[in-house]
Scaffold this motif. Structure first.
Motif, PDB file in Angstrom:
ATOM      1  N   SER A 180      31.018  37.486  44.441  1.00 21.24           N
ATOM      2  CA  SER A 180      32.003  38.464  44.981  1.00 21.24           C
ATOM      3  C   SER A 180      33.279  37.716  45.371  1.00 21.24           C
ATOM      4  CB  SER A 180      31.423  39.182  46.196  1.00 21.24           C
ATOM      5  OG  SER A 180      32.390  40.036  46.741  1.00 21.24           O
ATOM      6  N   VAL A 181      34.481  38.257  45.018  1.00 17.18           N
ATOM      7  CA  VAL A 181      35.803  37.663  45.316  1.00 17.18           C
ATOM      8  C   VAL A 181      36.700  38.725  45.961  1.00 17.18           C
ATOM      9  CG1 VAL A 181      37.856  36.556  44.377  1.00 17.18           C
ATOM     10  CG2 VAL A 181      35.592  36.028  43.418  1.00 17.18           C
ATOM     11  N   ARG A 182      37.448  38.406  47.035  1.00 20.72           N
ATOM     12  CA  ARG A 182      38.326  39.368  47.751  1.00 20.72           C
ATOM     13  C   ARG A 182      39.622  38.658  48.182  1.00 20.72           C
ATOM     14  NH1 ARG A 182      37.746  44.132  50.675  1.00 20.72           N
ATOM     15  NH2 ARG A 182      39.319  44.378  52.346  1.00 20.72           N
ATOM     16  N   ASN A 183      40.811  39.174  47.830  1.00 19.17           N
ATOM     17  CA  ASN A 183      42.134  38.628  48.209  1.00 19.17           C
ATOM     18  C   ASN A 183      43.004  39.750  48.798  1.00 19.17           C
ATOM     19  OD1 ASN A 183      41.569  36.024  47.204  1.00 19.17           O
ATOM     20  ND2 ASN A 183      42.090  36.695  45.119  1.00 19.17           N
ATOM     21  N   ASP A 184      43.479  39.617  50.029  1.00 15.37           N
ATOM     22  CA  ASP A 184      44.368  40.583  50.711  1.00 15.37           C
ATOM     23  C   ASP A 184      45.644  39.854  51.154  1.00 15.37           C
ATOM     24  OD1 ASP A 184      42.534  42.569  50.397  1.00 15.37           O
ATOM     25  OD2 ASP A 184      41.633  42.276  52.392  1.00 15.37           O
ATOM     26  N   ALA A 185      46.831  40.437  50.867  1.00 18.27           N
ATOM     27  CA  ALA A 185      48.131  39.846  51.280  1.00 18.27           C
ATOM     28  C   ALA A 185      49.087  40.966  51.692  1.00 18.27           C
ATOM     29  CB  ALA A 185      48.722  39.012  50.152  1.00 18.27           C
ATOM     30  N   THR A 186      49.678  40.856  52.878  1.00 20.87           N
ATOM     31  CA  THR A 186      50.634  41.861  53.410  1.00 20.87           C
ATOM     32  C   THR A 186      51.888  41.131  53.898  1.00 20.87           C
ATOM     33  OG1 THR A 186      48.831  43.310  54.079  1.00 20.87           O
ATOM     34  CG2 THR A 186      51.002  43.703  55.045  1.00 20.87           C
ATOM     35  N   THR A 187      53.056  41.483  53.368  1.00 25.59           N
ATOM     36  CA  THR A 187      54.333  40.853  53.751  1.00 25.59           C
ATOM     37  C   THR A 187      55.327  41.943  54.148  1.00 25.59           C
ATOM     38  OG1 THR A 187      53.942  39.063  52.173  1.00 25.59           O
ATOM     39  CG2 THR A 187      56.201  39.330  53.027  1.00 25.59           C
ATOM     40  N   ASN A 188      55.923  41.845  55.340  1.00 19.64           N
ATOM     41  CA  ASN A 188      56.935  42.788  55.854  1.00 19.64           C
ATOM     42  C   ASN A 188      58.297  42.095  55.883  1.00 19.64           C
ATOM     43  OD1 ASN A 188      54.999  44.790  56.298  1.00 19.64           O
ATOM     44  ND2 ASN A 188      54.536  43.997  58.355  1.00 19.64           N
TER      45      ASN A 188
ATOM     46  N   THR B 185      56.193  45.310  50.865  1.00 18.68           N
ATOM     47  CA  THR B 185      54.817  45.047  51.303  1.00 18.68           C
ATOM     48  C   THR B 185      53.913  45.053  50.074  1.00 18.68           C
ATOM     49  OG1 THR B 185      55.263  46.089  53.397  1.00 18.68           O
ATOM     50  CG2 THR B 185      52.967  45.828  52.787  1.00 18.68           C
ATOM     51  N   THR B 186      53.134  43.996  49.875  1.00 20.37           N
ATOM     52  CA  THR B 186      52.224  43.880  48.717  1.00 20.37           C
ATOM     53  C   THR B 186      50.819  43.613  49.205  1.00 20.37           C
ATOM     54  OG1 THR B 186      52.642  41.537  48.492  1.00 20.37           O
ATOM     55  CG2 THR B 186      54.093  43.009  47.277  1.00 20.37           C
ATOM     56  N   GLY B 187      49.790  43.935  48.369  1.00 25.80           N
ATOM     57  CA  GLY B 187      48.395  43.702  48.765  1.00 25.80           C
ATOM     58  C   GLY B 187      47.516  43.547  47.517  1.00 25.80           C
ATOM     59  N   ALA B 188      46.396  42.853  47.654  1.00 30.06           N
ATOM     60  CA  ALA B 188      45.419  42.653  46.563  1.00 30.06           C
ATOM     61  C   ALA B 188      44.100  43.291  46.956  1.00 30.06           C
ATOM     62  CB  ALA B 188      45.227  41.173  46.258  1.00 30.06           C
ATOM     63  N   GLY B 189      43.488  44.073  46.061  1.00 27.01           N
ATOM     64  CA  GLY B 189      42.246  44.789  46.377  1.00 27.01           C
ATOM     65  C   GLY B 189      41.022  43.870  46.292  1.00 27.01           C
ATOM     66  N   THR B 190      39.885  44.489  46.169  1.00 30.33           N
ATOM     67  CA  THR B 190      38.593  43.751  46.129  1.00 30.33           C
ATOM     68  C   THR B 190      38.049  43.748  44.683  1.00 30.33           C
ATOM     69  OG1 THR B 190      38.092  44.403  48.362  1.00 30.33           O
ATOM     70  CG2 THR B 190      36.253  43.619  47.051  1.00 30.33           C
ATOM     71  N   THR B 191      37.723  42.596  44.243  1.00 28.95           N
ATOM     72  CA  THR B 191      37.174  42.449  42.873  1.00 28.95           C
ATOM     73  C   THR B 191      35.710  42.024  42.977  1.00 28.95           C
ATOM     74  OG1 THR B 191      39.336  41.800  42.067  1.00 28.95           O
ATOM     75  CG2 THR B 191      37.454  41.286  40.661  1.00 28.95           C
ATOM     76  N   THR B 192      34.843  42.776  42.411  1.00 31.04           N
ATOM     77  CA  THR B 192      33.388  42.529  42.532  1.00 31.04           C
ATOM     78  C   THR B 192      32.797  42.383  41.116  1.00 31.04           C
ATOM     79  OG1 THR B 192      33.339  43.845  44.549  1.00 31.04           O
ATOM     80  CG2 THR B 192      31.217  43.354  43.500  1.00 31.04           C
ATOM     81  N   GLN B 193      32.081  41.331  40.917  1.00 30.72           N
ATOM     82  CA  GLN B 193      31.410  41.131  39.630  1.00 30.72           C
ATOM     83  C   GLN B 193      30.200  42.078  39.541  1.00 30.72           C
ATOM     84  OE1 GLN B 193      32.260  39.216  37.163  1.00 30.72           O
ATOM     85  NE2 GLN B 193      33.925  38.051  38.102  1.00 30.72           N
ATOM     86  N   THR B 194      30.116  42.764  38.448  1.00 30.21           N
ATOM     87  CA  THR B 194      28.980  43.677  38.261  1.00 30.21           C
ATOM     88  C   THR B 194      27.687  42.941  37.909  1.00 30.21           C
ATOM     89  OG1 THR B 194      29.601  43.971  35.955  1.00 30.21           O
ATOM     90  CG2 THR B 194      30.523  45.516  37.545  1.00 30.21           C
ATOM     91  N   GLN B 195      27.872  41.649  37.456  1.00 22.80           N
ATOM     92  CA  GLN B 195      26.679  40.893  37.051  1.00 22.80           C
ATOM     93  C   GLN B 195      26.501  39.740  38.006  1.00 22.80           C
ATOM     94  OE1 GLN B 195      26.868  39.281  33.154  1.00 22.80           O
ATOM     95  NE2 GLN B 195      24.803  38.397  33.183  1.00 22.80           N
ATOM     96  N   GLY B 196      25.375  39.639  38.597  1.00 25.98           N
ATOM     97  CA  GLY B 196      25.086  38.535  39.488  1.00 25.98           C
ATOM     98  C   GLY B 196      25.538  38.815  40.911  1.00 25.98           C
ATOM     99  N   PRO B 197      25.185  37.980  41.794  1.00 26.01           N
ATOM    100  CA  PRO B 197      25.522  38.163  43.206  1.00 26.01           C
ATOM    101  C   PRO B 197      26.898  37.640  43.588  1.00 26.01           C
ATOM    102  CG  PRO B 197      24.055  36.295  42.957  1.00 26.01           C
ATOM    103  CD  PRO B 197      24.236  36.862  41.572  1.00 26.01           C
TER     104      PRO B 197
END
Length: 564
Positions: free
Chosen positions: A372-380, A358-370
């Motif tokens: 925002s990027v988010r990637n989630d992946a779950t494999t069983n 099972t793998t997953g990707a967290g949340t990445t947020t740019q500190t500068q500017g408005p």
């Protein structure tokens, strides 16, 4: 022949009735004799009682009383034999009576079967119904066992415990069978096993080991023959057959080489009759994700760039002006660094059901500017699991021990001589192949070349068992012949001489009887001649009285003939 004729003539003279019977024509005489014989036979059969034959024998008291009552209702005469063990009826009514009694269910054989359930009473309790069912089942089993030729009567007792919901309190049912065998009969191990299996297969949850079979002498027939050694009769028979097959294979391959009677072999087999069942469940290590089967997969992507639009309820708080822009020189934008696994912003884990990969990707947020990027992946992935159920066969050969003794073979001069080592090794190899020798199994083989001690001391003729047996047999036949000769000379021959042989007649007496019979015959002939002469004279007188003229003419004719 003359003597017989003389005797018959003398009998005719003494008994005139015989002379009259002789004058009757033969056909009429034969018919009269046949009619008399038929009358005698008819009178004998009419005066004699009717012929009775066996209707049933060895009846129980209950069946005997019911059959006698039915015979009285049917007006069938009956009687008992001298021993009182058989019921007799007239011969012509045997089969009709049996069919009529069979229609009434007689004889019942001393036991009741499922016909007992046809007499259910209204309001019977559950306990009564269970008892009636058990009685009916016992009766049916007894009838089935009595169909065996060796069994004369059988009784079956079943102990069926009440069923309970608690497993610990459950008890297995048991059965007892009492057999009354015919005189001089016995049951073999196979027949006892078949009866035990018959009873065990008819009762739910009843095993063969819980069936006890006893005969009328109190002997326990269901006890295994090898109980003290932990094996039953079938297992012992299988061991003996295995050993015998090994010995036969060894003898069949060595007899053509060393000659019949020059080799002896014995085998001992160690068998394993334990029952084993094994269930295994195996989990293999995690496989490569590229080769593993995917059970489920979830993917989520979210991207946001620029300022966010006004949100919320319209009012003073939402109508604020946007923030002032900042130049890159004042606050330069930092380049985005790739994140490693385990750092904030990424997640790795395992499925809820134990699946690996099972793998997953967290949340990445740019500190500068408005932005925002988010990637989630779950494999069983599916688990690699193996379940195997192994049931080992019963009767495995654990070890085989064989001993072979080979006799000295004669050489060219005819004297016994021991084998060479090479020849003995060759024979040992052949024996190993014949017996199926296995070193991993721990088999043992011992081949010995030794001279047989077959020379027996000379036995005198009078001590030889064969000669003694032959002499006893000859003596028995001799005594039997002497006894037969004595019976013939003392009993049979006098009876034969007295009743079967014609009596011997003295020659003088026979001559006198012959002369007497001859004189009697002459007298009879003379009397017949005189009677005929008298008869002729009487007829001549009657003719002269009736017709004198004709008589005169006859006399004149006679006289004229004489004158010539």
């Amino acid at each position: 022949m003359n003597q017989q004729a003389t005797l018959s003539s003398s009998l005719m003279a003494r008994f005139p009735v015989l002379e009259r019977l002789r004058a009757i024509p033969k056909p009429a005489l034969i018919g009269a004799i046949a009619a008399v014989a038929a009358l005698v036979v008819a009178a004998t059969m009419w005066s004699r009682d009717p012929n009775y034959k066996v209707l049933f024998s060895n009846l129980d008291d209950r069946d005997g009383g019911a059959i006698v009552a039915s015979l009285n209702q049917m007006n069938v005469p009956y009687r008992f034999n001298d021993g009182g063990t058989a019921l007799l009826v007239p011969q012509e009514k045997v089969y009709d009576t049996r069919l009529q009694l069979a229609a009434q269910g007689l004889p019942r054989g001393g036991s009741v079967g499922f016909e007992l359930l046809d007499q259910n009473k209204f309001g019977a309790s559950q306990f009564t119904e269970q008892i009636n069912y058990q009685r009916a089942l016992e009766g049916e089993l007894a009838r089935s066992i009595e169909s065996v030729n060796t069994v004369q009567h059988a009784r079956v007792h079943l102990a069926i415990p009440r069923q309970t919901l608690f497993v610990r309190d459950r008890q297995a049912p048991t059965a007892s069978v009492l057999l009354n065998l015919y005189p001089g009969r016995s049951l073999g191990d196979g027949q006892v096993s078949s009866i035990a299996w018959l009873v065990a297969s008819s009762v739910p949850e009843l095993t063969v080991n819980n069936v006890s079979i006893v005969d009328q002498n109190g002997r326990l027939l269901s006890q295994p023959a090898g109980e003290g050694r932990g094996m039953d009769a079938d297992q012992l028979r299988y061991v003996r057959e295995t050993e015998q097959r090994a010995v036969e294979r060894i003898l069949s391959i060595l007899n053509p080489l060393v000659g019949p009677g020059n080799v002896h072999a014995q085998a001992s087999a160690d068998m394993d009759f334990s029952r084993r069942e094994e269930t295994q469940e195996t989990y293999r290590p995690n496989q490569d994700p590229g080769q593993a089967a995917v059970r489920s997969k979830q993917t989520s992507d979210a991207t946001q760039n620029g300022g966010s639009a006004a949100q919320g309820v319209p009012g003073a708080l939402t109508n604020q002006p946007p923030a002032g822009p900042t130049a890159p020189i004042v606050n330069p934008q930092q380049p985005q660094q790739p994140q490693r696994p385990g750092q904030p912003g990424q997640q790795q884990g395992q499925g809820a059901n134990g699946a690996n990969g099972t793998t997953g990707a967290g949340t990445t947020t740019q500190t500068q500017g408005p932005s925002s990027v988010r990637n989630d992946a779950t494999t069983n992935y599916e688990l690699d699991r193996t379940i195997s159920h192994i049931k080992a066969p019963v009767g495995n050969l654990k070890r085989m021990s064989v001993a072979v003794v080979i006799n000295y073979l004669p050489n060219k001069e005819g004297e016994p001589k021991a084998m060479e080592a090479d020849e003995l090794n060759k024979l040992t190899t052949l024996v190993k192949e014949a017996m199926g020798y296995s070193e991993a199994r721990g088999d043992s083989l011992n081949v010995v070349n030794s001279q047989f001690n077959d020379v027996e001391p000379a036995v005198p003729l009078w001590k030889d068992p064969d000669n003694i047996a032959m002499a006893k047999t000859a003596l028995g036949w001799l005594l039997l012949a002497i006894a037969a000769l004595w019976v013939w000379r003392s009993l049979l021959r006098p009876m034969y001489d007295r009743y079967m042989r014609p009596p011997e007649i003295d020659p003088e007496v026979a001559e006198l009887e012959r002369q007497e019979a001859l004189r009697e015959a002459q007298d009879v002939a003379r009397a017949k001649e005189m009677d005929r002469f008298e008869e002729n004279m009487r007829r001549a007188r009657e003719m002269a009285n009736k017709d004198p003229r004709a008589v005169a003419m006859v006399l004149r004719t006679w006289m004229s003939k004489d004158g010539k």
